[in-house]
Design a protein around this motif. Structure first.
Motif, PDB file in Angstrom:
ATOM      1  N   THR A  93       0.816  -1.220   0.000  1.00  0.00           N
ATOM      2  CA  THR A  93       0.000   0.000   0.000  1.00  0.00           C
ATOM      3  C   THR A  93       0.848   1.269   0.000  1.00  0.00           C
ATOM      4  N   ALA A  94       2.141   1.130  -0.263  1.00  0.00           N
ATOM      5  CA  ALA A  94       3.035   2.293  -0.178  1.00  0.00           C
ATOM      6  C   ALA A  94       2.656   3.399  -1.150  1.00  0.00           C
ATOM      7  N   SER A  95       2.275   3.035  -2.380  1.00  0.00           N
ATOM      8  CA  SER A  95       1.948   4.066  -3.373  1.00  0.00           C
ATOM      9  C   SER A  95       0.727   4.893  -2.977  1.00  0.00           C
ATOM     10  N   PRO A  96      -0.432   4.278  -2.691  1.00  0.00           N
ATOM     11  CA  PRO A  96      -1.573   5.117  -2.320  1.00  0.00           C
ATOM     12  C   PRO A  96      -1.349   5.903  -1.032  1.00  0.00           C
ATOM     13  N   ILE A  97      -0.667   5.313  -0.052  1.00  0.00           N
ATOM     14  CA  ILE A  97      -0.429   6.045   1.197  1.00  0.00           C
ATOM     15  C   ILE A  97       0.474   7.244   0.949  1.00  0.00           C
ATOM     16  N   SER A  98       1.517   7.054   0.161  1.00  0.00           N
ATOM     17  CA  SER A  98       2.428   8.174  -0.107  1.00  0.00           C
ATOM     18  C   SER A  98       1.734   9.278  -0.895  1.00  0.00           C
ATOM     19  N   GLU A  99       0.829   8.905  -1.793  1.00  0.00           N
ATOM     20  CA  GLU A  99       0.064   9.923  -2.517  1.00  0.00           C
ATOM     21  C   GLU A  99      -0.859  10.688  -1.579  1.00  0.00           C
ATOM     22  N   TRP A 100      -1.445   9.987  -0.621  1.00  0.00           N
ATOM     23  CA  TRP A 100      -2.297  10.666   0.369  1.00  0.00           C
ATOM     24  C   TRP A 100      -1.481  11.688   1.153  1.00  0.00           C
ATOM     25  N   VAL A 101      -0.273  11.304   1.550  1.00  0.00           N
ATOM     26  CA  VAL A 101       0.589  12.234   2.292  1.00  0.00           C
ATOM     27  C   VAL A 101       0.882  13.470   1.454  1.00  0.00           C
ATOM     28  N   LEU A 102       1.251  13.279   0.192  1.00  0.00           N
ATOM     29  CA  LEU A 102       1.540  14.444  -0.656  1.00  0.00           C
ATOM     30  C   LEU A 102       0.293  15.288  -0.872  1.00  0.00           C
ATOM     31  N   ALA A 103      -0.876  14.650  -0.953  1.00  0.00           N
ATOM     32  CA  ALA A 103      -2.123  15.414  -1.076  1.00  0.00           C
ATOM     33  C   ALA A 103      -2.335  16.293   0.147  1.00  0.00           C
ATOM     34  N   MET A 104      -2.019  15.781   1.330  1.00  0.00           N
ATOM     35  CA  MET A 104      -2.168  16.574   2.551  1.00  0.00           C
ATOM     36  C   MET A 104      -1.154  17.723   2.583  1.00  0.00           C
ATOM     37  N   LEU A 105       0.068  17.456   2.158  1.00  0.00           N
ATOM     38  CA  LEU A 105       1.064  18.528   2.124  1.00  0.00           C
ATOM     39  C   LEU A 105       0.628  19.647   1.191  1.00  0.00           C
ATOM     40  N   LEU A 106       0.147  19.279   0.016  1.00  0.00           N
ATOM     41  CA  LEU A 106      -0.304  20.284  -0.950  1.00  0.00           C
ATOM     42  C   LEU A 106      -1.542  21.017  -0.454  1.00  0.00           C
ATOM     43  N   ALA A 107      -2.493  20.271   0.137  1.00  0.00           N
ATOM     44  CA  ALA A 107      -3.702  20.917   0.659  1.00  0.00           C
ATOM     45  C   ALA A 107      -3.346  21.952   1.720  1.00  0.00           C
ATOM     46  N   HIS A 108      -2.361  21.613   2.559  1.00  0.00           N
ATOM     47  CA  HIS A 108      -1.935  22.550   3.600  1.00  0.00           C
ATOM     48  C   HIS A 108      -1.284  23.793   2.996  1.00  0.00           C
ATOM     49  N   GLU A 109      -0.341  23.594   2.093  1.00  0.00           N
ATOM     50  CA  GLU A 109       0.374  24.740   1.524  1.00  0.00           C
ATOM     51  C   GLU A 109      -0.528  25.593   0.633  1.00  0.00           C
ATOM     52  N   LYS A 110      -1.460  24.962  -0.087  1.00  0.00           N
ATOM     53  CA  LYS A 110      -2.334  25.700  -1.005  1.00  0.00           C
ATOM     54  C   LYS A 110      -3.654  26.111  -0.357  1.00  0.00           C
ATOM     55  N   GLN A 111      -3.760  25.855   0.967  1.00  0.00           N
ATOM     56  CA  GLN A 111      -4.920  26.309   1.752  1.00  0.00           C
ATOM     57  C   GLN A 111      -6.242  25.793   1.185  1.00  0.00           C
ATOM     58  N   LEU A 112      -6.243  24.505   0.911  1.00  0.00           N
ATOM     59  CA  LEU A 112      -7.448  23.843   0.404  1.00  0.00           C
ATOM     60  C   LEU A 112      -8.098  23.041   1.524  1.00  0.00           C
ATOM     61  N   PRO A 113      -9.407  22.995   1.584  1.00  0.00           N
ATOM     62  CA  PRO A 113     -10.372  23.490   0.584  1.00  0.00           C
ATOM     63  C   PRO A 113     -10.800  24.944   0.790  1.00  0.00           C
ATOM     64  N   LYS A 114     -10.188  25.648   1.765  1.00  0.00           N
ATOM     65  CA  LYS A 114     -10.630  26.998   2.095  1.00  0.00           C
ATOM     66  C   LYS A 114     -10.593  27.932   0.891  1.00  0.00           C
ATOM     67  N   ARG A 115      -9.654  27.699  -0.024  1.00  0.00           N
ATOM     68  CA  ARG A 115      -9.478  28.623  -1.150  1.00  0.00           C
ATOM     69  C   ARG A 115     -10.454  28.386  -2.302  1.00  0.00           C
ATOM     70  N   TRP A 116     -11.250  27.302  -2.260  1.00  0.00           N
ATOM     71  CA  TRP A 116     -12.304  27.167  -3.270  1.00  0.00           C
ATOM     72  C   TRP A 116     -13.378  28.216  -3.011  1.00  0.00           C
ATOM     73  N   ILE A 117     -13.971  28.761  -4.062  1.00  0.00           N
ATOM     74  CA  ILE A 117     -14.969  29.812  -3.879  1.00  0.00           C
ATOM     75  C   ILE A 117     -16.302  29.395  -4.504  1.00  0.00           C
ATOM     76  N   THR A 118     -17.376  29.888  -3.913  1.00  0.00           N
ATOM     77  CA  THR A 118     -18.730  29.642  -4.426  1.00  0.00           C
ATOM     78  C   THR A 118     -19.484  30.949  -4.631  1.00  0.00           C
ATOM     79  N   GLU A 119     -18.803  32.075  -4.382  1.00  0.00           N
ATOM     80  CA  GLU A 119     -19.377  33.402  -4.610  1.00  0.00           C
ATOM     81  C   GLU A 119     -18.227  34.373  -4.832  1.00  0.00           C
ATOM     82  N   PRO A 120     -18.495  35.570  -5.350  1.00  0.00           N
ATOM     83  CA  PRO A 120     -17.395  36.504  -5.621  1.00  0.00           C
ATOM     84  C   PRO A 120     -16.569  36.796  -4.371  1.00  0.00           C
TER      85      PRO A 120
END
Length: 311
Positions: A93-120
């Motif tokens: 399971t190393a591949s999916p787990i490592s991808e999950w970790v990188l997804a969390m790192l990117l979400a943290h640095e890119k401030q997701l999901p807070k930066r998604w918008i639904t209004e101006p």
């Protein structure tokens, strides 16, 4: 060769029968169904073991080899099988787990999901997002999962430092290995836990370790919940020493309704699913199938577990 099977996966018994001539595979009975001895050369069990498994193991005769489906084996009754050859599906399971970790790192640095918008929004074009580039990732535990995380982090131009039990040469070019925990904690912008749960690692990330971390650190756990002192984590999230915790494992599982971890704004929480990916049953079972062939030929098996050390 007789193989006793704990998990009732579709077609597993039929696949084993066709894998090696003369293999006889059968599902383990329920513990209450019979008190008769269970004769088997090998046992396929699950990483979580199960409440019935110890009683069934004690009834087994002729058992020489046990394969545990999964990487972590801390919940399997290893104390009952320390004289047996034990293997696990390490690395499956190393591949999916490592991808999950990188997804969390990117979400943290890119401030997701807070930066998604639904209004101006108030402003367009402007934000204060971070980057993984030039950040330091500290990986505690450098087995198959830790190395898969490092490989992906290096592709994002991160500096990677990994904590190992004793200093050795790194199997991954570009990764610095350290033996002292504080040497990692003091420099890491992101810390990922990828080590096995053993008596030595339980509570490893407690108040003392959290205080030694670089201020604003992001803590990621894809290992076991008991590596982290959850109450200390709450304190260090509240005071900002830890800016975020991305947790795929918690204690207990599942958390009861209303638990603070569900509500904390600085926690990313998932329900122990970082291992999930396409064809995961096939991935987890594949090392077992390969070991069945090797065992039938008297060859060396892969994924051997040190039952005394617990991994």
């Amino acid at each position: 060769m007789r193989i006793a099977i704990q998990p009732d996966f579709p077609q597993l018994v039929d696949q084993l029968h066709s894998l090696v001539p003369g293999v006889e595979a059968f599902l383990l009975p329920k513990a209450e169904q019979s008190n008769e001895a269970i004769v088997a050369d090998a046992l396929l069990g699950t990483a979580v073991g199960g409440s019935e498994l110890p009683a069934l193991i004690e009834r087994m005769e002729g058992l020489r080899w046990i394969h545990i489906l999964g990487t972590g084996v801390d919940k399997f009754p290893l104390h009952l099988v320390q004289d047996k050859l034990v293997t696990c599906s390490r690395g499956a399971t190393a591949s999916p787990i490592s991808e999950w970790v990188l997804a969390m790192l990117l979400a943290h640095e890119k401030q997701l999901p807070k930066r998604w918008i639904t209004e101006p929004p108030e402003t367009w074009h402007m934000a204060d997002l971070g980057c993984l580039e030039n950040k330091t990732l500290g990986i505690i535990g450098f087995g198959a999962i830790g190395q898969a995380i490092a490989k992906r982090a290096l592709a994002f131009d991160m500096k990677v430092v990994a904590k190992v039990r004793s200093h050795r040469s790194s199997p991954t070019p570009g990764v610095e290995l350290v033996a002292e925990l504080n040497d990692l904690l003091s420099v890491a912008d992101h810390v990922a836990l990828a080590l096995p749960s053993t008596p030595e690692s339980e509570g490893l990330i407690g108040a003392q370790a959290m205080a030694a971390m670089k201020p604003g650190v992001h803590l990621v756990n894809v290992s076991r919940a008991n590596l982290i002192d959850q109450e200390a984590l709450r304190e260090y999230l509240d005071n900002g020493q830890i800016s975020r915790a991305s947790l795929d494992v918690v204690e207990p599982e599942p958390l009861p309704a209303g638990h603070w971890i569900y509500q904390h704004p600085q926690v990313f929480l998932s329900p122990h699913i970082s291992w999930s990916g396409p064809n995961m049953i096939e991935r987890i079972v594949r090392p077992f199938f390969e070991n069945v062939v090797a065992f039938s030929k008297g060859q060396t098996l892969q994924g051997i577990v040190d039952t005394a050390a617990g991994y």
